[in-house]
Design a protein around this motif. Structure first.
Motif, short mmCIF file in Angstrom:
data_model
loop_
_atom_site.label_atom_id
_atom_site.label_comp_id
_atom_site.label_asym_id
_atom_site.label_seq_id
_atom_site.Cartn_x
_atom_site.Cartn_y
_atom_site.Cartn_z
N UNK A 15 0.86 -1.24 0.10
CA UNK A 15 0.01 0.04 0.10
C UNK A 15 0.80 1.25 -0.05
N UNK A 16 1.89 1.13 0.85
CA UNK A 16 2.89 2.39 0.92
C UNK A 16 3.59 2.71 -0.30
N UNK A 17 3.82 1.55 -0.96
CA UNK A 17 4.45 1.48 -2.41
C UNK A 17 3.42 2.29 -3.47
N UNK A 18 2.13 2.01 -3.27
CA UNK A 18 1.35 2.61 -4.17
C UNK A 18 1.30 4.08 -3.86
N UNK A 19 1.19 4.37 -2.73
CA UNK A 19 0.92 5.75 -2.21
C UNK A 19 2.44 6.39 -2.79
N UNK A 20 3.52 5.84 -2.75
CA UNK A 20 4.76 6.39 -2.96
C UNK A 20 4.84 6.66 -4.53
N UNK A 21 4.29 5.66 -5.39
CA UNK A 21 4.41 5.75 -6.81
C UNK A 21 3.42 6.91 -7.11
N UNK A 22 2.06 6.94 -6.44
CA UNK A 22 1.34 7.89 -7.16
C UNK A 22 2.04 9.49 -6.55
N UNK A 23 2.57 9.62 -5.38
CA UNK A 23 3.15 10.89 -5.08
C UNK A 23 4.35 11.14 -6.04
#
Length: 348
Positions: A15-23
Motif C-alpha cells: 500500500x505504501x508502495x502505491x502511495x509512493x508511486x502516486x506521489x
C-alpha cells in the motif's frame, strides 16, 4: 530512519508502495512548473548534497545518532514537488547500491522520508513566511522551524505505519514515545543543517532559492523626479556563469563531505535503529537483497583501508546520485519546454 525489510508486513508495504508511486507521479508533473534553466541543474546538486550529508551521522544522545532526512532542505531550495523527487532519488540509490533501506520497504521509506518531511516542512515554511517580515533572516528562521518539526512528523508517520503493519508485537505507545522522543533531538540537527545551507545559498544567490522567490523587490532609481525599475544587474550570460559557480562549489562540498568528513561520523545506531533494537521491532528483520553489493554499508568491497573504502564509496554515491538526479530533472525540464505537437486539420 531507513526502514529495512521485515519491519512492515507485505500488504502494508504494498500500500505504501502505491502511495509512493502516486506521489512521485504527481511530483513529476508538479516539478515541470518548478524547474527552469537555473533550478534544474541545482535540483540534481541538491539530491547529491542530501546523499552526502546523510552519511554524516551526528550524536544526539548516549549511544544514539541522527542524520539529515533532507525533505525540508530540498523543498525550500527547489520546491516541494522537486523536493519529493530529490529525496526519492537518494533513497533509491541508497537502497540499490548501498543496501541501506529495504527494497520491499522502499514505498515505506519514500512515504516517510520523502513525502512526509517535504509536505510538512514546506507547509510550515510557507505559513511562517506569510506572517514573518519579508527578509532573508525570516527565510532562514522559517527553514529552521520547518526542518525541526518535519523530523518528529516522520517519526509519527512511521509509528502509524508500524501500527498498521508491524511484524512484531510491541505496544504502539512504547514505539510512539521512543520514536518521537529521539527524533525531536535529531530534528534539532536537521534544523541547524537546513538553516545553515539555506542561509548560505540566500547570501550569494537568493534567486536560486525557491522559498525566497519574490523576497527582493526590484531596485528603483529616481529619474526626472520619478522612480523607475533599475536595469538588470547582470546579463543572462553572467547569471549562467554564476549558477555554474554555485553548482561547482556545491558538488565539491558534497564530494568532500562524503569522501572525507564522513569517516568521522558517529558510529552509533541512528534513531530508528536504536529504538528498533531496544523495543524489539527488529526481531524479524530480513537480510537486504543487495547485501553483497560492492558498495554495501557505504564501503567499497575488497579495499582493506576503512578510510579509503568508505571515502571512495561516498564519492561514487555522490557521483551516481548527481548523474541520475540531473538526468531525471533534465527530462522533466525538457518536457516542460517542448512545444505542443501541431495538429493537422482533419480531412473534410
Amino acid at each position: 530512519m531507513h526502514v529495512p525489510d521485515g519491519f512492515i508486513n507485505a500488504p502494508v508495504s504494498a500500500v505504501t508502495g502505491v502511495v509512493a508511486a502516486g506521489a512521485v507521479a504527481v511530483s513529476l508533473r508538479g516539478a515541470r512548473r518548478e524547474l527552469d534553466e537555473k533550478t534544474a541543474p541545482l535540483a540534481g546538486l541538491v539530491a547529491a548534497f542530501i546523499f552526502a550529508v546523510q552519511m554524516l551521522n551526528f550524536p544526539v544522545a548516549a549511544g544514539t545518532s541522527g542524520h539529515l532526512l533532507g525533505g525540508a532542505l530540498a523543498a525550500i531550495l527547489v520546491g516541494p514537488y522537486t523536493g519529493v523527487l530529490c529525496v526519492s532519488v537518494v533513497l533509491l540509490m541508497q537502497g540499490i547500491l548501498f543496501a541501506d533501506g529495504g527494497l520491499t520497504a522502499l514505498g515505506v521509506n519514500i512515504t516517510d522520508m520523502a513525502i512526509t518531511t517535504t509536505v510538512v516542512a514546506y507547509a510550515l515554511f510557507r505559513g511562517l513566511v506569510k506572517v514573518l517580515p519579508r527578509t532573508r533572516r525570516s527565510i532562514t528562521v522559517a527553514s529552521f522551524v520547518a526542518a525541526l518539526l518535519s523530523v518528529p512528523a516522520a517519526a509519527l508517520v512511521f509509528t502509524a505505519i508500524y501500527a498498521l503493519g508491524g511484524t512484531t508485537d510491541v505496544p504502539i505507545t512504547k514505539v510512539l514515545t521512543a520514536m518521537v522522543g529521539v527524533h525531536v533531538l535529531i530534528g534539532i540537527g536537521e534544523a541547524v543543517i537546513t538553516a545553515l545551507t539555506v542561509g548560505a545559498v540566500i547570501a550569494v544567490r537568493p534567486d536560486l532559492v525557491h522559498g525566497a522567490r519574490g523576497l527582493t523587490a526590484p531596485l528603483k532609481l529616481r529619474v526626472g523626479g520619478e522612480l523607475v525599475d533599475a536595469p538588470a544587474a547582470a546579463p543572462a550570460a553572467a547569471r549562467t556563469r554564476s549558477t555554474k559557480k554555485v553548482w561547482g562549489i556545491g558538488i565539491v562540498t558534497a564530494l568532500v563531505l562524503a569522501g572525507f568528513v564522513s569517516f568521522y561520523a558517529s558510529a552509533s545506531p541512528d534513531g530508528l535503529e536504536k529504538v528498533a533494537h531496544d523495543k524489539g521491532i527488529d526481531a524479524k528483520t530480513k537480510p537486504h537483497a543487495t547485501s553483497d553489493s560492492p558498495l554495501a554499508d557505504y564501503s567499497v568491497k575488497d579495499i582493506g583501508d576503512a578510510r579509503l573504502a568508505g571515502g571512495l564509496a561516498g564519492v561514487i554515491g555522490v557521483g551516481v546520485t548527481v548523474v541520475v538526479g540531473s538526468g531525471v530533472f533534465w527530462v522533466v525540464r525538457r518536457r516542460r519546454t517542448e512545444p505542443a505537437p501541431e495538429r493537422t486539420p482533419e480531412a473534410v
